[in-house]
Motif scaffolding. Structure first.
Motif, PDB file in Angstrom:
ATOM      1  N   GLY A 299      -5.988   1.910   5.417  1.00  0.00           N
ATOM      2  CA  GLY A 299      -6.183   3.192   4.764  1.00  0.00           C
ATOM      3  C   GLY A 299      -7.645   3.582   4.648  1.00  0.00           C
ATOM      4  O   GLY A 299      -8.082   4.095   3.618  1.00  0.00           O
ATOM      5  N   ALA A 300      -8.435   3.360   5.713  1.00  0.00           N
ATOM      6  CA  ALA A 300      -9.861   3.705   5.665  1.00  0.00           C
ATOM      7  C   ALA A 300     -10.105   5.190   5.905  1.00  0.00           C
ATOM      8  O   ALA A 300     -11.204   5.676   5.623  1.00  0.00           O
ATOM      9  CB  ALA A 300     -10.644   2.882   6.689  1.00  0.00           C
ATOM     10  N   SER A 301      -9.109   5.914   6.425  1.00  0.00           N
ATOM     11  CA  SER A 301      -9.279   7.355   6.617  1.00  0.00           C
ATOM     12  C   SER A 301      -9.469   8.032   5.264  1.00  0.00           C
ATOM     13  O   SER A 301      -8.602   7.942   4.393  1.00  0.00           O
ATOM     14  CB  SER A 301      -8.058   7.958   7.327  1.00  0.00           C
ATOM     15  OG  SER A 301      -7.959   7.491   8.651  1.00  0.00           O
TER      16      SER A 301
ATOM     17  N   ASN B 153      -6.202   1.257  -2.148  1.00  0.00           N
ATOM     18  CA  ASN B 153      -6.235   1.964  -0.876  1.00  0.00           C
ATOM     19  C   ASN B 153      -4.842   2.480  -0.529  1.00  0.00           C
ATOM     20  O   ASN B 153      -3.832   1.913  -0.961  1.00  0.00           O
ATOM     21  CB  ASN B 153      -6.763   1.052   0.232  1.00  0.00           C
ATOM     22  CG  ASN B 153      -6.183  -0.353   0.190  1.00  0.00           C
ATOM     23  OD1 ASN B 153      -6.128  -0.988  -0.852  1.00  0.00           O
ATOM     24  ND2 ASN B 153      -5.733  -0.846   1.332  1.00  0.00           N
ATOM     25  N   VAL B 154      -4.768   3.564   0.249  1.00  0.00           N
ATOM     26  CA  VAL B 154      -3.477   4.153   0.607  1.00  0.00           C
ATOM     27  C   VAL B 154      -3.460   4.494   2.090  1.00  0.00           C
ATOM     28  O   VAL B 154      -4.491   4.741   2.704  1.00  0.00           O
ATOM     29  CB  VAL B 154      -3.163   5.439  -0.202  1.00  0.00           C
ATOM     30  CG1 VAL B 154      -3.211   5.172  -1.690  1.00  0.00           C
ATOM     31  CG2 VAL B 154      -4.080   6.580   0.170  1.00  0.00           C
TER      32      VAL B 154
ATOM     33  N   ILE C 118       0.842  -1.194   0.000  1.00  0.00           N
ATOM     34  CA  ILE C 118       0.000   0.000   0.000  1.00  0.00           C
ATOM     35  C   ILE C 118       0.877   1.243   0.000  1.00  0.00           C
ATOM     36  O   ILE C 118       1.814   1.361   0.806  1.00  0.00           O
ATOM     37  CB  ILE C 118      -0.918  -0.004   1.237  1.00  0.00           C
ATOM     38  CG1 ILE C 118      -1.780  -1.265   1.242  1.00  0.00           C
ATOM     39  CG2 ILE C 118      -1.797   1.230   1.262  1.00  0.00           C
ATOM     40  CD1 ILE C 118      -2.574  -1.452   2.522  1.00  0.00           C
ATOM     41  N   SER C 119       0.579   2.184  -0.884  1.00  0.00           N
ATOM     42  CA  SER C 119       1.334   3.429  -0.917  1.00  0.00           C
ATOM     43  C   SER C 119       0.826   4.378   0.157  1.00  0.00           C
ATOM     44  O   SER C 119      -0.218   4.169   0.763  1.00  0.00           O
ATOM     45  CB  SER C 119       1.213   4.089  -2.293  1.00  0.00           C
ATOM     46  OG  SER C 119      -0.109   4.522  -2.522  1.00  0.00           O
ATOM     47  N   GLY C 120       1.599   5.446   0.380  1.00  0.00           N
ATOM     48  CA  GLY C 120       1.176   6.473   1.325  1.00  0.00           C
ATOM     49  C   GLY C 120       2.163   6.637   2.457  1.00  0.00           C
ATOM     50  O   GLY C 120       3.277   6.089   2.444  1.00  0.00           O
ATOM     51  N   ILE C 121       1.771   7.410   3.474  1.00  0.00           N
ATOM     52  CA  ILE C 121       2.630   7.717   4.616  1.00  0.00           C
ATOM     53  C   ILE C 121       1.876   7.407   5.893  1.00  0.00           C
ATOM     54  O   ILE C 121       0.747   7.826   6.079  1.00  0.00           O
ATOM     55  CB  ILE C 121       3.054   9.203   4.626  1.00  0.00           C
ATOM     56  CG1 ILE C 121       3.808   9.556   3.337  1.00  0.00           C
ATOM     57  CG2 ILE C 121       3.915   9.508   5.848  1.00  0.00           C
ATOM     58  CD1 ILE C 121       4.122  11.025   3.210  1.00  0.00           C
TER      59      ILE C 121
END
Length: 297
Positions: A207-209, A176-177, A136-139
């Motif tokens: 990553g549900a936010s 999702n991220v 999953i990508s993101g921070i």
């Protein structure tokens, strides 16, 4: 009541809703989750990211476990995204019975080997294991994964992975991220449907936010029974502290923390309603201690 993650997820899946797993870092976060769950008569999960475990160690684990035991609704305590065998061992020794063995940063074969070993270890403690294939990508909590490094979960590979590792739940990557969505979310529901058709274990979406209600609902219809939430709850906490600290210099510390708890609780209650678990606490009537006693007899 302290409850098995397996029981929470299986009951949610049978009844077509999802469990919210909320990352916590301190007493305020724990209180916010438990109070929100109790107010809505919902099951929930207290979730520790490895950075939180490193910060709080066994005292933070003990806090979460005791809060779960004392709650009037079913609560489980889960170690999220652990890439460290030592940390997983520490969490199990401290009493956690739900862990995510995250080998997703590794090549597939190494991920499989790491997850298989950690699952065998965790199962010796009677613990439930979540794993992930795809990336999953993101921070999240200072860890950055670029979009070019992200990889969708392959349905056929997922079947092979679950069979080889014996994991109890699988986190899927379908667009999702982690962290904030920089553009409107686009989830690959056809991919999710294919995974659901091939696997019988509970599915998890990180990553549900920031995911809109219709995407949450469709994910649940396609078998997702656990959503991870971190960013929005953490933002509510930080925004409240910033506003209070920069405001009245004579503000009492406990008043500030109560404001922060209320802000986080509001976000958590919104998510619980979105996941459809509000009013479902009565469906989870087996405390974890009783389940362990039953298993031993």
């Amino acid at each position: 009541m302290l409850t098995s993650t397996q029981e929470l997820l299986e009951t949610a899946r049978r009844n077509a809703y999802a469990i919210g797993a909320f990352n916590v870092y301190n007493l305020e976060g724990v209180k916010a989750v438990v109070e929100a769950a109790e107010a809505l008569q919902s099951p929930a999960m207290l979730q520790l990211h490895p950075s939180a475990l490193k910060y709080g160690r066994s005292p933070l684990v003990a806090l979460c476990l005791e809060a779960a035991r004392a709650a009037s609704v079913p609560i489980s305590v889960h170690l999220d995204h652990s890439t460290s065998a030592a940390d997983i061992q520490d969490a199990l020794t401290a009493g956690m019975r739900s862990i995510m063995a995250d080998g997703s940063p590794l090549p597939y074969a190494e991920n499989l080997a790491f997850t298989r070993d950690m699952t065998a270890l965790a199962h010796r403690y009677g613990a439930v294991v979540e794993a992930e294939i795809g990336r999953i990508s993101g921070i999240e909590d200072g860890l950055t994964i670029a979009e070019k490094e992200a990889k969708m979960t392959d349905p056929d590979q997922a079947v092979e992975f679950v069979a080889a590792t014996g994991v109890d739940a699988l986190a899927v990557t379908i667009g999702n991220v982690h962290g904030e969505y920089k553009s409107p979310p686009r989830l690959d529901f056809d991919r999710l449907a294919r995974i659901r058709q091939r696997l019988s274990i509970p599915l998890v979406l990180h990553g549900a936010s920031g995911l809109p209600a219709e995407m949450i609902s469709r994910s649940i219809q396609l078998g997702v029974c656990k959503f991870n939430v971190n960013t929005e709850v953490r933002q509510a906490y930080m925004a409240t502290l910033a506003g209070q600290v920069c405001g009245d210099d004579e503000q009492d510390l406990l008043d500030v923390t109560q404001e922060a708890i209320a802000a986080m609780r509001s976000v958590i209650m919104e998510k619980i309603r979105l996941f459809g678990s509000d009013g479902k606490a009565h469906q989870h009537q087996t405390p974890y201690a009783a389940m362990l006693l039953h298993a031993q007899t």
